[in-house]
Write a protein that holds these residues in place. Structure first.
Motif, PDB file in Angstrom:
ATOM      1  N   CYS A 121       0.845  -1.201   0.000  1.00 39.69           N
ATOM      2  CA  CYS A 121       0.000   0.000   0.000  1.00 39.69           C
ATOM      3  C   CYS A 121       0.877   1.246   0.000  1.00 39.69           C
ATOM      4  O   CYS A 121       1.876   1.310   0.719  1.00 39.69           O
ATOM      5  N   MET A 123      -0.221   4.221   0.791  1.00 43.44           N
ATOM      6  CA  MET A 123      -0.810   5.287   1.615  1.00 43.44           C
ATOM      7  C   MET A 123       0.033   5.608   2.848  1.00 43.44           C
ATOM      8  O   MET A 123      -0.104   6.664   3.442  1.00 43.44           O
ATOM      9  N   GLY A 124       0.866   4.670   3.229  1.00 37.54           N
ATOM     10  CA  GLY A 124       1.877   4.960   4.261  1.00 37.54           C
ATOM     11  C   GLY A 124       1.377   5.237   5.656  1.00 37.54           C
ATOM     12  O   GLY A 124       2.062   5.955   6.404  1.00 37.54           O
ATOM     13  N   CYS A 125       0.228   4.687   6.037  1.00 31.65           N
ATOM     14  CA  CYS A 125      -0.245   4.905   7.423  1.00 31.65           C
ATOM     15  C   CYS A 125       0.829   4.382   8.381  1.00 31.65           C
ATOM     16  O   CYS A 125       1.358   3.290   8.202  1.00 31.65           O
ATOM     17  N   CYS A 128       0.678   0.890  10.209  1.00 32.06           N
ATOM     18  CA  CYS A 128       0.195  -0.233   9.399  1.00 32.06           C
ATOM     19  C   CYS A 128       1.334  -1.112   8.894  1.00 32.06           C
ATOM     20  O   CYS A 128       2.279  -0.631   8.266  1.00 32.06           O
ATOM     21  N   THR A 130       1.084  -3.306   6.529  1.00 37.58           N
ATOM     22  CA  THR A 130       1.059  -3.395   5.063  1.00 37.58           C
ATOM     23  C   THR A 130       1.897  -2.282   4.444  1.00 37.58           C
ATOM     24  O   THR A 130       2.608  -2.501   3.459  1.00 37.58           O
ATOM     25  N   ALA A 131       1.798  -1.092   5.023  1.00 36.27           N
ATOM     26  CA  ALA A 131       2.586   0.032   4.492  1.00 36.27           C
ATOM     27  C   ALA A 131       4.077  -0.314   4.508  1.00 36.27           C
ATOM     28  O   ALA A 131       4.826   0.091   3.619  1.00 36.27           O
ATOM     29  N   GLY A 172      -4.001  -2.963   1.380  1.00 38.24           N
ATOM     30  CA  GLY A 172      -4.256  -2.055   0.266  1.00 38.24           C
ATOM     31  C   GLY A 172      -5.404  -1.101   0.514  1.00 38.24           C
ATOM     32  O   GLY A 172      -6.218  -1.288   1.423  1.00 38.24           O
ATOM     33  N   CYS A 206      -8.997   4.910   3.578  1.00 39.01           N
ATOM     34  CA  CYS A 206      -8.251   5.750   4.527  1.00 39.01           C
ATOM     35  C   CYS A 206      -8.638   7.221   4.358  1.00 39.01           C
ATOM     36  O   CYS A 206      -8.162   8.073   5.101  1.00 39.01           O
TER      37      CYS A 206
END
Ligand code: SF4
Length: 368
Positions: A121, A123-125, A128, A130-131, A172, A206
């Motif tokens: 992903c 989005m880079g939270c 997270c 996943t990031a 994602g 997000c």
């Protein structure tokens, strides 16, 4: 002669499969049969389609296949009520999926699955896992739908009920892969497929405000969930870089457009991190932001992501936070964090499989 790569039948909806059957010179009703094999029965290969002749199966196999998702790993927690799968895709990428069983009233069990839409992903939270896997790529329609079909098969093979709810909240950002997500939703909703009602499917974002506005004008009566995690721009920015592009004022304008157009309530996800966004003043800001809006707040006792320095809130703090919302007439629920013992937060199993987290797994390996 160069061999042409086979295409994944799971990428096709009913109209496309019917058109394909006509192109092959077959009668139209074959389209319904093939669609049902792929998207209702969850066939793993064209060979299983026994109401097609051997010649027809051969003809179809020359151009198409049902692309395999290989189960690399799976874990169960919550006494067997939460199962987590790690799938390997045809190109070697991996994605996670969670399957959750809830005993319902009147013998109506709810079986919910949380699916991935990307292999990483962008989005880079900050909280997270996943990031931390990097940007990844978009999943195809077949890879999205395939997760649900295979988990459904797993459930039935283990004597459990079929999937009733689908939540696009795995690895994602669904709106970053909207075309494929949208088509997968339509396939899942098809009466000749799994026939999952729109209201039983949730897309979680997000906060891509432009896409929320787009969704408002599209005719999909699905559920929308928005990851908020703070009602303060500065704190939200520190948690979720997307807040820079779509600050709270812009995001809430899009959410208002959605509720005005659809009349539907939005669920706001709020993961509570100790001393970051779980203080009394944070709850009061949330009340000011959501007061008067058609909103439901899911308070999530966050899974710890120690490498990012985020820790779950204490139980008393969560209760106090929820009480403040309730007293101010904001509909709220404290979500039971399912699968904490198997680290169900998206991306964590994949990270460990890649060697990114050396911590011992405390979950139990699921029987597959
Ligand atoms: S929380 Fe969701 S949107 Fe944010 S980085 Fe993780 S997968 Fe992406």
């Amino acid at each position: 002669m160069l061999m042409q790569a086979l295409q994944d039948l799971r990428n096709l909806n009913k109209e496309e499969i019917t058109a394909l059957c006509r192109e092959l010179g077959w009668q139209s009703f074959r389209g319904g049969q093939v669609f049902s094999w792929v998207h209702a029965k969850g066939a793993a290969s064209i060979e299983e389609m026994t109401n097609l002749s051997r010649e027809q199966r051969q003809q179809l196999s020359e151009q198409y296949e049902i692309a395999p998702l290989v189960l690399l790993d799976s874990w169960q927690g919550d006494g067997g009520d939460t199962i987590k799968f790690l799938w390997q895709l045809a190109d070697g990428n991996t994605v996670e999926q969670v399957l959750m069983f809830y005993a319902g009233e009147n013998s109506r069990d709810r079986v919910s699955t949380c699916v991935s839409t990307q292999t990483g992903c962008a989005m880079g939270c900050k909280f997270c896992a996943t990031a931390m896997c990097g940007r990844g790529r978009n999943l195809t329609v077949g890879e999205i739908v395939g997760q649900i079909l295979l988990a459904n098969g797993w459930s039935r093979n283990h004597g459990k009920p079929s999937i009733t709810n689908v939540v696009y909240m795995g690895m994602g950002e669904p709106f970053a892969n909207w075309d494929n997500v949208k088509k997968s939703l339509q396939i899942l909703n098809d009466k000749n497929g799994l026939n999952i009602g729109w209201r039983r499917m949730t897309v979680s974002t997000c906060g891509l405000a432009d896409k929320i506005k787009e969704l408002a004008v599209e005719e999909f009566p699905l559920e929308l969930s928005v990851s908020l995690h703070s009602a303060d721009d500065e704190i939200r920015m520190a948690l979720m870089p997307i807040n820079k592009k779509y600050p709270l004022a812009v995001l809430m304008q899009a959410c208002d457009a959605f509720t005005e157009k659809t009349g539907r309530r939005i669920t706001y996800e709020y993961a509570l991190f100790r001393d970051v966004n779980d203080r009394r003043e944070d709850a009061e800001k949330l009340v000011r932001l959501l007061g008067g809006r058609l909103a439901f707040v899911n308070l999530i006792p966050a899974n710890p992501v120690e490498e990012a320095g985020f820790f779950p809130s204490k139980r008393e703090r969560i209760k106090e936070f929820a009480d403040i919302l309730e007293k101010n007439h904001i509909a709220v629920a404290v979500r039971v964090s399912r699968g904490q013992d198997i680290e169900a937060a998206c991306g964590q199993l994949k990270r460990r499989n890649q060697g990114g987290d050396p911590k011992e797994n405390v979950g139990k390996k699921a029987e597959v």
